[in-house]
Design a protein around this motif. Structure first.
Motif, short mmCIF file in Angstrom:
data_model
loop_
_atom_site.label_atom_id
_atom_site.label_comp_id
_atom_site.label_asym_id
_atom_site.label_seq_id
_atom_site.Cartn_x
_atom_site.Cartn_y
_atom_site.Cartn_z
N ILE A 45 -4.71 -3.44 -17.11
CA ILE A 45 -3.89 -3.97 -15.76
C ILE A 45 -2.51 -3.16 -15.73
N VAL A 46 -2.42 -2.57 -14.60
CA VAL A 46 -1.02 -1.48 -14.50
C VAL A 46 -0.09 -1.67 -13.21
N ASP A 47 0.54 -1.09 -13.15
CA ASP A 47 1.69 -1.03 -11.91
C ASP A 47 1.34 -0.09 -11.04
N GLU A 48 1.96 -0.15 -9.83
CA GLU A 48 1.51 0.62 -8.92
C GLU A 48 1.54 2.40 -9.26
N TRP A 49 2.88 2.86 -9.96
CA TRP A 49 3.05 4.09 -10.36
C TRP A 49 1.98 4.70 -11.18
N GLU A 50 1.33 3.90 -12.11
CA GLU A 50 0.50 4.30 -13.15
C GLU A 50 -0.86 4.46 -12.33
N ILE A 51 -1.46 3.23 -11.57
CA ILE A 51 -2.72 3.69 -10.86
C ILE A 51 -2.58 4.67 -9.75
N LYS A 52 -1.42 4.87 -9.09
CA LYS A 52 -1.45 6.17 -8.30
C LYS A 52 -1.47 7.42 -8.99
N LYS A 53 -0.98 7.59 -10.04
CA LYS A 53 -0.91 8.76 -10.91
C LYS A 53 -2.40 9.04 -11.25
N LEU A 54 -2.92 7.89 -11.77
CA LEU A 54 -4.47 8.02 -12.09
C LEU A 54 -5.33 8.54 -11.04
N ASN A 55 -5.09 7.73 -9.90
CA ASN A 55 -5.82 8.00 -8.65
C ASN A 55 -5.73 9.57 -8.12
N PHE A 56 -4.51 9.87 -8.34
CA PHE A 56 -4.23 11.53 -7.95
C PHE A 56 -4.80 12.32 -8.97
N ASN A 57 -4.72 12.06 -10.10
CA ASN A 57 -5.50 12.95 -11.32
C ASN A 57 -7.14 13.23 -11.19
N TYR A 58 -7.58 11.91 -10.77
CA TYR A 58 -8.91 11.90 -11.00
C TYR A 58 -9.71 11.88 -9.58
N ARG A 59 -8.84 11.45 -8.67
CA ARG A 59 -9.61 11.40 -7.37
C ARG A 59 -8.87 12.52 -6.12
N LYS A 60 -7.70 12.59 -6.62
CA LYS A 60 -6.98 13.51 -5.58
C LYS A 60 -6.46 13.07 -4.46
N LYS A 61 -6.26 11.72 -4.70
CA LYS A 61 -5.54 10.82 -3.57
C LYS A 61 -4.43 10.23 -4.25
N ASN A 62 -3.16 10.75 -3.51
CA ASN A 62 -1.92 10.48 -3.74
C ASN A 62 -1.31 9.20 -3.30
N LYS A 63 -1.99 8.09 -3.54
CA LYS A 63 -1.67 6.77 -3.33
C LYS A 63 -2.22 5.77 -4.41
N PRO A 64 -1.59 4.50 -4.42
CA PRO A 64 -2.18 3.58 -5.31
C PRO A 64 -3.31 2.95 -4.63
N THR A 65 -4.19 2.29 -5.45
CA THR A 65 -5.41 1.80 -5.12
C THR A 65 -5.59 0.47 -5.82
N ASN A 66 -6.31 -0.54 -5.75
CA ASN A 66 -6.60 -1.78 -6.55
C ASN A 66 -7.30 -1.64 -7.48
N ILE A 67 -8.25 -0.50 -7.45
CA ILE A 67 -8.97 -0.53 -8.92
C ILE A 67 -9.44 0.98 -8.98
N LEU A 68 -9.63 1.40 -10.35
CA LEU A 68 -10.22 2.46 -10.52
C LEU A 68 -11.36 2.24 -11.74
N SER A 69 -12.39 2.80 -11.46
CA SER A 69 -13.74 2.69 -12.58
C SER A 69 -13.99 3.84 -13.25
N PHE A 70 -13.82 3.79 -14.77
CA PHE A 70 -14.27 5.10 -15.45
C PHE A 70 -15.46 4.87 -15.92
N PRO A 71 -16.64 5.02 -15.70
CA PRO A 71 -17.93 4.86 -16.38
C PRO A 71 -18.03 5.76 -17.48
N PHE A 72 -18.70 5.28 -18.59
CA PHE A 72 -19.14 5.91 -19.73
C PHE A 72 -20.45 5.80 -20.24
N ASN A 73 -21.11 4.74 -20.12
CA ASN A 73 -22.35 4.38 -20.38
C ASN A 73 -23.02 5.05 -21.49
N LYS A 74 -22.55 4.96 -22.62
CA LYS A 74 -23.08 5.66 -23.81
C LYS A 74 -22.99 4.51 -24.97
#
Length: 155
Positions: A45-74
């Motif tokens: 559970i994070v603040d907007e700056w962290e999710i914005k950074k993750l959203n940009f790094n993994y989805r190339k969207k430079n904005k915050p979002t409500n949730i990001l999912s990182f499946p592993f399934n191993k």
């Protein structure tokens, strides 16, 4: 709730109004209740700056979002499956709850369910996928005695 292990990381400035671990387990259990394995999920559970950074790094969207999912399934050992990570933005969830006139608990439930479905491979990249996922979210939310989050469209 024996088939779920949830690790929660509280990484926001204000931890007020975050659901207790028991709630997250209850919501996720509704989805995984028929799974035979021990499923492991990390919730961060994070603040907007962290999710914005993750959203940009993994989805190339430079904005915050409500949730990001990182499946592993191993499988990490027999009967123990690491499903993946959910990163939830507390501030966005709170803002959306007010904007859409939903109870905060209900919106946390919906976003957690939505992210967990992504961990299981569901998506909403097109109308057909979105319809399937939204119907499932509605069904799960109703089974937990919350209102349906989606008004379904006909395609």
């Amino acid at each position: 709730m024996k088939n779920i292990i949830i690790n929660i990381q509280y990484c926001c400035k204000n931890n007020k109004n975050i659901p207790k671990k028991l709630y997250f387990k209850k919501w996720i259990q509704k989805i995984l209740c028929k799974k035979k394995n021990i499923n492991i999920i990390t919730i961060r559970i994070v603040d907007e700056w962290e999710i914005k950074k993750l959203n940009f790094n993994y989805r190339k969207k430079n904005k915050p979002t409500n949730i990001l999912s990182f499946p592993f399934n191993k499988f990490i050992k027999i009967n123990y499956k690491l499903l993946g990570d959910l990163v939830l933005c507390k501030n966005i969830i709170e803002k959306e709850s007010l904007k859409y006139n939903k109870s905060l608990e209900s919106h946390w439930a919906h976003i957690t369910i939505h992210g967990t479905l992504h961990l299981l491979g569901y998506d909403h990249q097109n109308n057909k996928e979105a319809d399937i996922m939204e119907r499932l979210e509605n069904k799960i939310m109703l089974s937990l005695n919350y209102k349906k989050p989606h008004i379904l469209k006909s395609f």
